[in-house]
Scaffold this motif. Structure first.
Motif, PDB file in Angstrom:
ATOM      1  N   THR A  90      13.348   4.435 -14.918  1.00  0.00           N
ATOM      2  CA  THR A  90      14.158   5.508 -15.468  1.00  0.00           C
ATOM      3  C   THR A  90      14.135   5.430 -16.987  1.00  0.00           C
ATOM      4  O   THR A  90      14.228   4.345 -17.555  1.00  0.00           O
ATOM      5  CB  THR A  90      15.620   5.390 -14.972  1.00  0.00           C
ATOM      6  OG1 THR A  90      15.618   5.383 -13.554  1.00  0.00           O
ATOM      7  CG2 THR A  90      16.479   6.525 -15.483  1.00  0.00           C
ATOM      8  N   GLN A  91      14.025   6.574 -17.623  1.00  0.00           N
ATOM      9  CA  GLN A  91      14.088   6.605 -19.080  1.00  0.00           C
ATOM     10  C   GLN A  91      15.551   6.627 -19.501  1.00  0.00           C
ATOM     11  O   GLN A  91      16.347   7.399 -18.969  1.00  0.00           O
ATOM     12  CB  GLN A  91      13.350   7.812 -19.621  1.00  0.00           C
ATOM     13  CG  GLN A  91      11.855   7.744 -19.398  1.00  0.00           C
ATOM     14  CD  GLN A  91      11.145   8.935 -20.002  1.00  0.00           C
ATOM     15  OE1 GLN A  91      11.738   9.949 -20.308  1.00  0.00           O
ATOM     16  NE2 GLN A  91       9.833   8.791 -20.184  1.00  0.00           N
ATOM     17  N   VAL A  92      15.896   5.755 -20.446  1.00  0.00           N
ATOM     18  CA  VAL A  92      17.267   5.669 -20.946  1.00  0.00           C
ATOM     19  C   VAL A  92      17.243   5.719 -22.473  1.00  0.00           C
ATOM     20  O   VAL A  92      16.209   5.502 -23.104  1.00  0.00           O
ATOM     21  CB  VAL A  92      17.966   4.366 -20.475  1.00  0.00           C
ATOM     22  CG1 VAL A  92      18.123   4.345 -18.975  1.00  0.00           C
ATOM     23  CG2 VAL A  92      17.227   3.139 -20.954  1.00  0.00           C
ATOM     24  N   ARG A  93      18.382   6.043 -23.042  1.00  0.00           N
ATOM     25  CA  ARG A  93      18.548   5.998 -24.497  1.00  0.00           C
ATOM     26  C   ARG A  93      19.701   5.053 -24.760  1.00  0.00           C
ATOM     27  O   ARG A  93      20.847   5.346 -24.436  1.00  0.00           O
ATOM     28  CB  ARG A  93      18.817   7.387 -25.047  1.00  0.00           C
ATOM     29  CG  ARG A  93      18.843   7.428 -26.555  1.00  0.00           C
ATOM     30  CD  ARG A  93      18.783   8.892 -27.026  1.00  0.00           C
ATOM     31  NE  ARG A  93      18.782   8.993 -28.455  1.00  0.00           N
ATOM     32  CZ  ARG A  93      17.701   8.867 -29.218  1.00  0.00           C
ATOM     33  NH1 ARG A  93      16.539   8.631 -28.661  1.00  0.00           N
ATOM     34  NH2 ARG A  93      17.786   8.976 -30.514  1.00  0.00           N
ATOM     35  N   ASN A  94      19.397   3.901 -25.336  1.00  0.00           N
ATOM     36  CA  ASN A  94      20.389   2.866 -25.558  1.00  0.00           C
ATOM     37  C   ASN A  94      20.543   2.628 -27.056  1.00  0.00           C
ATOM     38  O   ASN A  94      19.597   2.201 -27.721  1.00  0.00           O
ATOM     39  CB  ASN A  94      19.952   1.574 -24.855  1.00  0.00           C
ATOM     40  CG  ASN A  94      21.029   0.526 -24.853  1.00  0.00           C
ATOM     41  OD1 ASN A  94      22.139   0.767 -25.296  1.00  0.00           O
ATOM     42  ND2 ASN A  94      20.696  -0.651 -24.346  1.00  0.00           N
ATOM     43  N   ASP A  98      14.980   4.916 -27.404  1.00  0.00           N
ATOM     44  CA  ASP A  98      14.450   5.287 -26.093  1.00  0.00           C
ATOM     45  C   ASP A  98      13.783   4.071 -25.456  1.00  0.00           C
ATOM     46  O   ASP A  98      13.087   3.302 -26.129  1.00  0.00           O
ATOM     47  CB  ASP A  98      13.422   6.416 -26.219  1.00  0.00           C
ATOM     48  CG  ASP A  98      14.083   7.728 -26.617  1.00  0.00           C
ATOM     49  OD1 ASP A  98      15.241   7.935 -26.231  1.00  0.00           O
ATOM     50  OD2 ASP A  98      13.429   8.531 -27.309  1.00  0.00           O
ATOM     51  N   ASN A 100      12.497   2.355 -21.286  1.00  0.00           N
ATOM     52  CA  ASN A 100      12.361   2.486 -19.845  1.00  0.00           C
ATOM     53  C   ASN A 100      13.164   1.380 -19.176  1.00  0.00           C
ATOM     54  O   ASN A 100      13.126   0.222 -19.610  1.00  0.00           O
ATOM     55  CB  ASN A 100      10.898   2.380 -19.407  1.00  0.00           C
ATOM     56  CG  ASN A 100      10.095   3.568 -19.857  1.00  0.00           C
ATOM     57  OD1 ASN A 100      10.616   4.675 -19.954  1.00  0.00           O
ATOM     58  ND2 ASN A 100       8.831   3.359 -20.151  1.00  0.00           N
ATOM     59  N   TYR A 101      13.870   1.733 -18.137  1.00  0.00           N
ATOM     60  CA  TYR A 101      14.650   0.754 -17.376  1.00  0.00           C
ATOM     61  C   TYR A 101      14.145   0.766 -15.946  1.00  0.00           C
ATOM     62  O   TYR A 101      14.031   1.825 -15.331  1.00  0.00           O
ATOM     63  CB  TYR A 101      16.142   1.108 -17.409  1.00  0.00           C
ATOM     64  CG  TYR A 101      16.985   0.182 -16.567  1.00  0.00           C
ATOM     65  CD1 TYR A 101      17.308  -1.088 -17.020  1.00  0.00           C
ATOM     66  CD2 TYR A 101      17.427   0.576 -15.310  1.00  0.00           C
ATOM     67  CE1 TYR A 101      18.058  -1.938 -16.252  1.00  0.00           C
ATOM     68  CE2 TYR A 101      18.191  -0.280 -14.538  1.00  0.00           C
ATOM     69  CZ  TYR A 101      18.500  -1.529 -15.005  1.00  0.00           C
ATOM     70  OH  TYR A 101      19.246  -2.389 -14.236  1.00  0.00           O
TER      71      TYR A 101
END
Length: 133
Positions: A90-94, A98, A100-101
C-alpha cells in the motif's frame, strides 16, 4: 448504598458481558447450513434483494454487515484467507514522505497468536503452543 470513589470503579465490573449481533448469528447460520435463509434475512432488514447462497456471498455480506466490529480477522483465519488478504503493498504518506508499506504475514503461524508461556506452564503441558510460535 455504597460510596465508591472514582478509583474503585473497576470493582463494579467483575463480569464480562458478551454481546452478539443477531445479524452475526443469522450469517453464521447461513454459513453452517449452506443456505441463504439467514443471509437474506440480514439483507432484507437492509432493504436489499435476496441472493443465492455461496461462500463468496457470505464473505461479502459479513464484510459489509459487520464492518469495524473486530470480527473480520477471525473470519479470514477460519476461511484460510489471511495470507491472500494481507500480502499487499500500500502506498502511504508518512510525515510528508511517500513510501510503500507492505503487511508481513507469517504463514507458519496460520494467523494465530502465541499462547502465553505462563498459561502453558500453569496447566502442566495441557496446552500445546500454536504453530509457528
Amino acid at each position: 448504598m455504597y460510596a465508591w470513589s472514582i478509583t474503585d470503579m473497576q470493582l463494579m465490573h467483575a463480569q464480562d458481558f458478551i454481546f452478539m449481533r443477531f445479524a452475526d448469528v443469522l450469517l453464521m447460520h447461513s454459513e453452517i447450513t449452506k443456505t441463504a435463509d439467514g443471509m437474506n434475512a440480514v439483507r432484507g432488514r437492509a432493504h436489499l434483494g435476496p441472493v443465492a447462497y455461496s461462500l463468496e456471498n457470505i464473505k461479502t455480506e459479513r464484510l459489509h454487515e459487520l464492518a469495524f466490529e473486530g470480527l473480520h480477522w477471525f473470519d479470514l483465519v477460519r476461511w484460510g484467507d489471511v495470507e491472500t488478504a494481507f500480502n499487499d503493498v500500500t502506498q502511504v504518506r508518512n510525515s510528508g514522505v511517500d513510501a510503500n508499506y507492505s503487511v508481513k504475514y507469517r504463514t507458519e503461524t496460520k494467523g494465530l497468536v502465541p499462547i502465553p508461556e505462563t498459561e502453558i506452564r500453569l496447566l502442566n503441558g495441557v496446552y500445546n503452543q500454536n504453530p509457528g510460535w
